[in-house]
Scaffold this motif. Structure first.
Motif, PDB file in Angstrom:
ATOM      1  N   VAL A 176      33.280 -36.337 -23.955  1.00 28.28           N
ATOM      2  CA  VAL A 176      32.168 -36.663 -23.261  1.00 28.28           C
ATOM      3  C   VAL A 176      31.069 -36.138 -24.204  1.00 28.28           C
ATOM      4  O   VAL A 176      31.087 -34.973 -24.829  1.00 28.28           O
ATOM      5  N   ASP A 177      30.255 -36.937 -24.509  1.00 25.99           N
ATOM      6  CA  ASP A 177      28.947 -36.875 -25.556  1.00 25.99           C
ATOM      7  C   ASP A 177      27.805 -36.532 -24.518  1.00 25.99           C
ATOM      8  O   ASP A 177      27.216 -37.691 -23.854  1.00 25.99           O
ATOM      9  N   ASP A 178      27.383 -35.264 -24.282  1.00 27.85           N
ATOM     10  CA  ASP A 178      26.251 -35.147 -23.207  1.00 27.85           C
ATOM     11  C   ASP A 178      25.114 -34.775 -23.918  1.00 27.85           C
ATOM     12  O   ASP A 178      24.367 -33.897 -23.537  1.00 27.85           O
ATOM     13  N   ALA A 179      24.614 -35.484 -25.050  1.00 27.90           N
ATOM     14  CA  ALA A 179      23.451 -35.363 -25.945  1.00 27.90           C
ATOM     15  C   ALA A 179      22.348 -35.299 -25.233  1.00 27.90           C
ATOM     16  O   ALA A 179      21.393 -34.419 -25.299  1.00 27.90           O
ATOM     17  N   HIS A 180      22.035 -36.226 -24.103  1.00 28.98           N
ATOM     18  CA  HIS A 180      20.902 -36.221 -23.184  1.00 28.98           C
ATOM     19  C   HIS A 180      20.996 -35.380 -22.041  1.00 28.98           C
ATOM     20  O   HIS A 180      20.110 -35.525 -21.343  1.00 28.98           O
ATOM     21  N   GLY A 181      22.095 -34.758 -21.752  1.00 29.85           N
ATOM     22  CA  GLY A 181      22.355 -34.025 -20.476  1.00 29.85           C
ATOM     23  C   GLY A 181      21.922 -32.539 -20.833  1.00 29.85           C
ATOM     24  O   GLY A 181      21.628 -32.102 -19.993  1.00 29.85           O
ATOM     25  N   ILE A 182      22.356 -31.925 -21.882  1.00 36.17           N
ATOM     26  CA  ILE A 182      22.178 -30.578 -22.214  1.00 36.17           C
ATOM     27  C   ILE A 182      20.902 -30.200 -21.848  1.00 36.17           C
ATOM     28  O   ILE A 182      19.868 -30.722 -22.422  1.00 36.17           O
ATOM     29  N   GLY A 183      20.627 -29.099 -21.236  1.00 34.36           N
ATOM     30  CA  GLY A 183      19.316 -28.693 -20.921  1.00 34.36           C
ATOM     31  C   GLY A 183      18.402 -29.225 -20.031  1.00 34.36           C
ATOM     32  O   GLY A 183      17.571 -28.663 -19.530  1.00 34.36           O
ATOM     33  N   VAL A 184      19.036 -30.529 -19.585  1.00 31.34           N
ATOM     34  CA  VAL A 184      18.191 -31.187 -18.533  1.00 31.34           C
ATOM     35  C   VAL A 184      18.891 -31.425 -17.068  1.00 31.34           C
ATOM     36  O   VAL A 184      18.341 -31.133 -16.419  1.00 31.34           O
ATOM     37  N   VAL A 185      20.185 -31.715 -17.190  1.00 25.88           N
ATOM     38  CA  VAL A 185      20.957 -32.094 -15.978  1.00 25.88           C
ATOM     39  C   VAL A 185      21.568 -30.577 -15.813  1.00 25.88           C
ATOM     40  O   VAL A 185      22.002 -30.076 -16.356  1.00 25.88           O
ATOM     41  N   GLY A 186      21.942 -30.685 -14.239  1.00 27.25           N
ATOM     42  CA  GLY A 186      22.763 -29.496 -13.873  1.00 27.25           C
ATOM     43  C   GLY A 186      21.947 -28.526 -13.420  1.00 27.25           C
ATOM     44  O   GLY A 186      20.798 -28.122 -13.965  1.00 27.25           O
ATOM     45  N   ASP A 187      22.369 -27.650 -12.528  1.00 28.08           N
ATOM     46  CA  ASP A 187      21.468 -26.753 -11.953  1.00 28.08           C
ATOM     47  C   ASP A 187      21.100 -25.728 -12.981  1.00 28.08           C
ATOM     48  O   ASP A 187      20.175 -24.941 -12.861  1.00 28.08           O
ATOM     49  N   ASN A 188      21.893 -25.393 -14.102  1.00 29.79           N
ATOM     50  CA  ASN A 188      21.603 -24.499 -15.047  1.00 29.79           C
ATOM     51  C   ASN A 188      21.830 -25.050 -16.340  1.00 29.79           C
ATOM     52  O   ASN A 188      21.687 -24.615 -17.288  1.00 29.79           O
ATOM     53  N   GLY A 189      21.465 -26.379 -16.336  1.00 26.88           N
ATOM     54  CA  GLY A 189      21.193 -27.133 -17.693  1.00 26.88           C
ATOM     55  C   GLY A 189      22.425 -27.562 -18.432  1.00 26.88           C
ATOM     56  O   GLY A 189      22.198 -27.712 -19.698  1.00 26.88           O
ATOM     57  N   GLN A 201      37.856 -30.016 -17.180  1.00 27.20           N
ATOM     58  CA  GLN A 201      38.564 -31.240 -17.044  1.00 27.20           C
ATOM     59  C   GLN A 201      38.232 -32.074 -18.150  1.00 27.20           C
ATOM     60  O   GLN A 201      38.753 -33.345 -18.432  1.00 27.20           O
ATOM     61  N   VAL A 202      37.238 -31.850 -19.284  1.00 28.30           N
ATOM     62  CA  VAL A 202      36.623 -32.513 -20.273  1.00 28.30           C
ATOM     63  C   VAL A 202      37.508 -31.906 -21.474  1.00 28.30           C
ATOM     64  O   VAL A 202      37.389 -30.747 -21.942  1.00 28.30           O
ATOM     65  N   ASP A 203      38.470 -32.733 -22.317  1.00 32.46           N
ATOM     66  CA  ASP A 203      39.004 -32.008 -23.562  1.00 32.46           C
ATOM     67  C   ASP A 203      38.028 -31.865 -24.668  1.00 32.46           C
ATOM     68  O   ASP A 203      38.469 -30.843 -25.316  1.00 32.46           O
ATOM     69  N   ILE A 204      37.136 -32.730 -25.061  1.00 30.70           N
ATOM     70  CA  ILE A 204      36.328 -32.643 -26.077  1.00 30.70           C
ATOM     71  C   ILE A 204      34.944 -32.662 -25.561  1.00 30.70           C
ATOM     72  O   ILE A 204      34.889 -33.759 -25.086  1.00 30.70           O
ATOM     73  N   ILE A 205      33.948 -31.874 -25.755  1.00 29.90           N
ATOM     74  CA  ILE A 205      32.573 -31.939 -25.588  1.00 29.90           C
ATOM     75  C   ILE A 205      31.829 -32.114 -26.779  1.00 29.90           C
ATOM     76  O   ILE A 205      32.073 -31.341 -27.778  1.00 29.90           O
ATOM     77  N   THR A 206      30.955 -33.217 -27.174  1.00 29.44           N
ATOM     78  CA  THR A 206      30.216 -33.250 -28.119  1.00 29.44           C
ATOM     79  C   THR A 206      28.755 -33.390 -27.672  1.00 29.44           C
ATOM     80  O   THR A 206      28.408 -33.648 -26.746  1.00 29.44           O
ATOM     81  N   GLY A 207      27.905 -32.956 -28.668  1.00 34.34           N
ATOM     82  CA  GLY A 207      26.388 -33.007 -28.406  1.00 34.34           C
ATOM     83  C   GLY A 207      25.550 -32.749 -29.695  1.00 34.34           C
ATOM     84  O   GLY A 207      26.178 -32.747 -30.656  1.00 34.34           O
ATOM     85  N   THR A 208      24.277 -32.786 -29.565  1.00 38.30           N
ATOM     86  CA  THR A 208      23.439 -32.462 -30.629  1.00 38.30           C
ATOM     87  C   THR A 208      22.314 -31.444 -30.121  1.00 38.30           C
ATOM     88  O   THR A 208      22.313 -31.350 -28.996  1.00 38.30           O
ATOM     89  N   PHE A 209      21.824 -30.659 -31.106  1.00 39.99           N
ATOM     90  CA  PHE A 209      20.955 -29.736 -31.036  1.00 39.99           C
ATOM     91  C   PHE A 209      19.496 -30.251 -31.123  1.00 39.99           C
ATOM     92  O   PHE A 209      18.476 -29.576 -31.235  1.00 39.99           O
ATOM     93  N   SER A 210      19.473 -31.541 -31.271  1.00 39.54           N
ATOM     94  CA  SER A 210      18.215 -32.199 -31.947  1.00 39.54           C
ATOM     95  C   SER A 210      17.491 -32.668 -30.490  1.00 39.54           C
ATOM     96  O   SER A 210      16.282 -33.419 -30.689  1.00 39.54           O
ATOM     97  N   LYS A 211      17.786 -32.383 -29.422  1.00 39.75           N
ATOM     98  CA  LYS A 211      16.986 -33.140 -28.255  1.00 39.75           C
ATOM     99  C   LYS A 211      16.251 -31.873 -27.336  1.00 39.75           C
ATOM    100  O   LYS A 211      15.421 -31.144 -27.716  1.00 39.75           O
ATOM    101  N   ALA A 212      17.128 -31.415 -26.285  1.00 38.25           N
ATOM    102  CA  ALA A 212      16.409 -30.281 -25.580  1.00 38.25           C
ATOM    103  C   ALA A 212      16.506 -28.999 -26.380  1.00 38.25           C
ATOM    104  O   ALA A 212      15.762 -28.061 -25.922  1.00 38.25           O
ATOM    105  N   LEU A 213      17.221 -28.703 -27.182  1.00 46.37           N
ATOM    106  CA  LEU A 213      17.127 -27.428 -27.922  1.00 46.37           C
ATOM    107  C   LEU A 213      16.350 -27.546 -29.202  1.00 46.37           C
ATOM    108  O   LEU A 213      16.315 -26.293 -29.950  1.00 46.37           O
ATOM    109  N   GLY A 214      15.560 -28.745 -29.523  1.00 47.04           N
ATOM    110  CA  GLY A 214      14.423 -28.625 -30.295  1.00 47.04           C
ATOM    111  C   GLY A 214      14.751 -28.430 -31.696  1.00 47.04           C
ATOM    112  O   GLY A 214      13.806 -27.678 -32.576  1.00 47.04           O
TER     113      GLY A 214
END
Length: 366
Positions: A176-189, A201-214
């Protein structure tokens, strides 16, 4: 957020709707202070790849911090979010394997799957996914389902709980690539994974620091065995100079997701305000459930003209068309930020109303 665009005669101040800086953390005083402190302590660069001396204490701290954010223990850093996807998939999947991918995933996923077999399924289509899993069940060594949490063009969400169940039923891994979800979606981001309580349930999580984490950079979170394998076998990680000490700002940004939840509250207030305003004006915003809001036009010519007229009115947006989306699915794509004011959003709505009067792009004219 206002943005000044240079022009031939007079600069134009615009409301910026093209930035992924969802929480405004690239401008947060505490994040800036952490970046300055990191630079003063360690300098402006890391000087080497991780295997030959470029892995510093701040890299180790960030790996632990982002892993713990998702209730895990191990992570690997890449210099970009794009590379986190492309390099990891190239490393893990080969000619004996298969990637089963939602057709709407990011381009970095497609690049990562160039060295393996690939099967696309229609976006968020569970029946199509199950058929692909059935057909691949006994034919490949490693089977990997790859999806986004939040999709970057429609802003809609993956039905993660159902996808996870199907994936594991047929013996595949879930990425699951949740680049646009981190910091935004979910009760605690914690993104779509938190929404479905799918941390285990997710085997590999990918994402970026360039969106919500600035900041900039990418990450992969997985089992200790997978992460250790990637650190010594993923060429783009092994042979790339590591991130600069400025990533100490990311450590502070991750902490602020929990310490200052008011930014996420403000963001969602803005999302709901702009989304409902556009719907009330008759525009088609699709099934967005995130900070990405498309106004679907369809016609490429009208989409480009709408982008021009909006910019002329001081609204900076992105006209999106083929090949980023289907030929008849052109749209104006906007990203909402916590730093937008009500006055900014009212200006956006007024401009869209004026453009609609000229181009007839809302549902009122269909």
């Amino acid at each position: 957020m206002n943005l000044m665009l240079p022009g031939d005669a007079h600069p134009t101040w615009c409301v910026c709707l093209v930035s992924n800086d969802y929480l405004g953390f690239s401008q947060h005083p505490k994040v800036k202070a952490a970046v300055i402190k990191g630079t003063e302590m360690f300098g402006t660069g890391s000087g080497a790849s991780p295997a030959i001396g470029g892995h510093f204490v701040y890299h180790h701290q960030l790996e632990k911090k982002i892993a713990e954010f998702y209730k895990r223990t191990d992570a690997i850093l890449y210099t970009t979010g794009y590379t986190a996807n492309s390099a990891t998939l190239q490393c893990l999947l080969h000619k004996e394997d298969i990637a089963i991918i939602d057709m709407a995933v990011h381009a970095s996923v497609y690049e990562g799957c160039l060295t393996t077999n690939r099967k696309k399924f229609m976006h968020n289509d569970l029946a199509a996914l199950e058929l692909a899993l059935k057909n691949a069940q006994h034919s490949y060594r490693t089977k990997m389902v790859i999806i986004d949490g939040v999709y970057s063009q429609d802003g809609d969400l993956a039905p993660l709980d159902q996808i996870a169940e199907l994936t594991h039923r047929y013996g595949a891994y879930l990425v699951v690539d949740d680049a646009h979800g981190i910091g935004v979606v979910g009760d605690n981001g914690r993104g779509v994974i938190e929404m479905h309580d799918a941390f285990d349930q997710v085997d590999i999580i990918t994402g970026t620091f360039s969106k919500a984490l600035g900041n900039i950079g990418g990450y992969v979170i997985a089992s200790p065995e997978i992460i250790n394998y990637l650190k010594f076998q993923s060429k783009q990680h092994l042979f790339s100079t590591t991130a600069t000490p400025a990533i100490l700002g990311i450590l502070k940004a991750i902490e602020l997701v929990d310490e200052e939840p008011e930014w996420r509250v403000k963001l969602w207030k803005n999302i709901n305000y702009l989304k409902s305003g556009l719907i009330n004006l008759g525009f088609n915003v699709g099934t967005t459930a995130s900070a990405v809001i498309p106004v679907k036009v369809g016609d490429i010519g009208k989409t480009l003209e709408a982008g021009r007229l909006l910019l002329k009115a001081g609204i900076y947006t992105n006209p999106i068309m083929f090949p980023a989306v289907a030929v008849k699915d052109a749209r104006i794509r906007m990203n909402v930020m916590a730093t937008h004011t009500t006055a900014h959003l009212d200006k956006v709505l007024e401009a869209f109303s004026d453009v609609d009067g000229q181009l007839h792009i809302s549902n009122k004219y269909r």
